[in-house]
Design a protein around this motif. Structure first.
Motif, PDB file in Angstrom:
ATOM      1  N   VAL A  41       5.053  41.983   1.114  1.00  0.00           N
ATOM      2  CA  VAL A  41       4.119  41.083   1.777  1.00  0.00           C
ATOM      3  C   VAL A  41       2.726  41.395   1.249  1.00  0.00           C
ATOM      4  O   VAL A  41       2.279  42.547   1.315  1.00  0.00           O
ATOM      5  N   PRO A  73      -1.132  40.127   1.656  1.00  0.00           N
ATOM      6  CA  PRO A  73      -2.165  39.271   2.259  1.00  0.00           C
ATOM      7  C   PRO A  73      -3.166  38.813   1.197  1.00  0.00           C
ATOM      8  O   PRO A  73      -3.599  39.611   0.361  1.00  0.00           O
ATOM      9  N   ILE A 121      -5.263  37.721   9.588  1.00  0.00           N
ATOM     10  CA  ILE A 121      -4.186  38.002   8.636  1.00  0.00           C
ATOM     11  C   ILE A 121      -3.770  39.476   8.712  1.00  0.00           C
ATOM     12  O   ILE A 121      -2.579  39.798   8.693  1.00  0.00           O
ATOM     13  N   GLN A 122      -4.730  40.378   8.812  1.00  0.00           N
ATOM     14  CA  GLN A 122      -4.400  41.805   8.893  1.00  0.00           C
ATOM     15  C   GLN A 122      -3.622  42.124  10.168  1.00  0.00           C
ATOM     16  O   GLN A 122      -2.693  42.927  10.151  1.00  0.00           O
ATOM     17  N   ALA A 182      -0.108  40.699   9.671  1.00  0.00           N
ATOM     18  CA  ALA A 182       0.598  41.508   8.670  1.00  0.00           C
ATOM     19  C   ALA A 182       1.043  42.846   9.262  1.00  0.00           C
ATOM     20  O   ALA A 182       2.169  43.292   9.025  1.00  0.00           O
ATOM     21  N   GLU A 201       4.900  44.127   9.615  1.00  0.00           N
ATOM     22  CA  GLU A 201       5.332  45.400   9.039  1.00  0.00           C
ATOM     23  C   GLU A 201       6.045  46.250  10.083  1.00  0.00           C
ATOM     24  O   GLU A 201       7.085  46.843   9.810  1.00  0.00           O
ATOM     25  N   LEU A 248       4.253  46.349   3.045  1.00  0.00           N
ATOM     26  CA  LEU A 248       3.007  45.613   3.235  1.00  0.00           C
ATOM     27  C   LEU A 248       1.996  46.181   2.255  1.00  0.00           C
ATOM     28  O   LEU A 248       1.589  47.338   2.364  1.00  0.00           O
ATOM     29  N   LEU A 266       0.596  36.113   2.706  1.00  0.00           N
ATOM     30  CA  LEU A 266       0.010  35.701   3.984  1.00  0.00           C
ATOM     31  C   LEU A 266      -1.425  35.285   3.744  1.00  0.00           C
ATOM     32  O   LEU A 266      -2.193  36.048   3.154  1.00  0.00           O
TER      33      LEU A 266
END
Length: 158
Positions: A22, A24, A44-45, A48, A52, A61, A98
Motif C-alpha cells: 500500500v 499513499p 490518508i495517513q 492507511a 495496516e 504500508l 491510497l
C-alpha cells in the motif's frame, strides 16, 4: 507491516505470505490549498494506518509518496511506474495507491496497481467519536475492495 526495522525483519522471514503493498500518494503545495492538502494527508495517513493494522502480516504500508500538486500526476506517473516495477520484482502481486487526489484516477488504466481514491474528510474540527466512526466506515469499504482483489484482479476501483 510498517516501514520500520522490526517489521521489515519479519517481512524478510515471511515474504512469501506478504503479497500486498500500500503506497499513499500525497500532493504537496505551499500555495492557497496548503491547509486542504495537509488535511488530505492526515486523512490518508489515518486510513492507511488502520488498513495496516487490519491486515498486519499480509500487507506492507510504504512511506507516503509526496509529489508537487502542480505536477500531478503526469510527472509523478513515471516514478510510480518505477515503484511498480520494484514492487513486482520483490514479489508483491497486489499494489494499492491510497489518495485523495482525483487526478490519479485518469492514470488507473496505465498502472498495474489499483488507485483507491477517497474524498478527504476534514477531521480537525470533529469530535473523536465522530472521527472514529467515519474512519471505520471508510476502512470497511477499503477492506472489502482489497479482499475482493485478492480473489481476482480488479480492473477499476472507485
Amino acid at each position: 507491516m510498517l516501514w520500520r526495522a522490526n517489521d521489515m525483519e519479519l517481512y524478510q522471514q515471511e515474504r512469501y505470505f506478504i503479497d500486498t503493498a500500500v503506497l499513499p500518494l500525497v500532493p504537496v503545495s505551499f500555495g492557497d490549498r496548503i491547509r486542504q492538502l495537509a488535511s488530505g494527508y492526515e486523512w490518508i495517513q489515518m486510513i492507511a494506518g488502520c488498513l495496516e493494522s487490519q491486515f498486519k502480516g499480509r500487507i506492507v504500508l510504504l512511506p507516503a509518496f509526496p509529489y508537487l500538486q502542480q505536477a500531478i500526476p503526469d510527472s509523478a506517473g513515471p516514478a510510480i511506474k518505477s515503484w511498480e516495477a520494484e514492487l513486482a520484482e520483490s514479489g508483491f502481486r497486489h499494489i494499492f495507491y491510497l489518495t485523495s487526489d482525483p487526478g490519479w484516477q485518469r492514470l488507473q488504466a496505465e498502472l498495474n496497481g489499483n488507485v483507491l481514491w477517497m474524498l478527504a474528510v476534514p477531521l480537525e474540527h470533529m469530535e473523536q467519536k465522530q472521527r472514529d466512526a467515519i474512519v471505520d466506515e471508510q476502512v470497511k469499504q477499503l477492506i472489502s475492495t482489497i479482499v475482493r482483489s485478492w480473489g481476482g484482479k480488479l480492473k477499476k476501483l472507485y
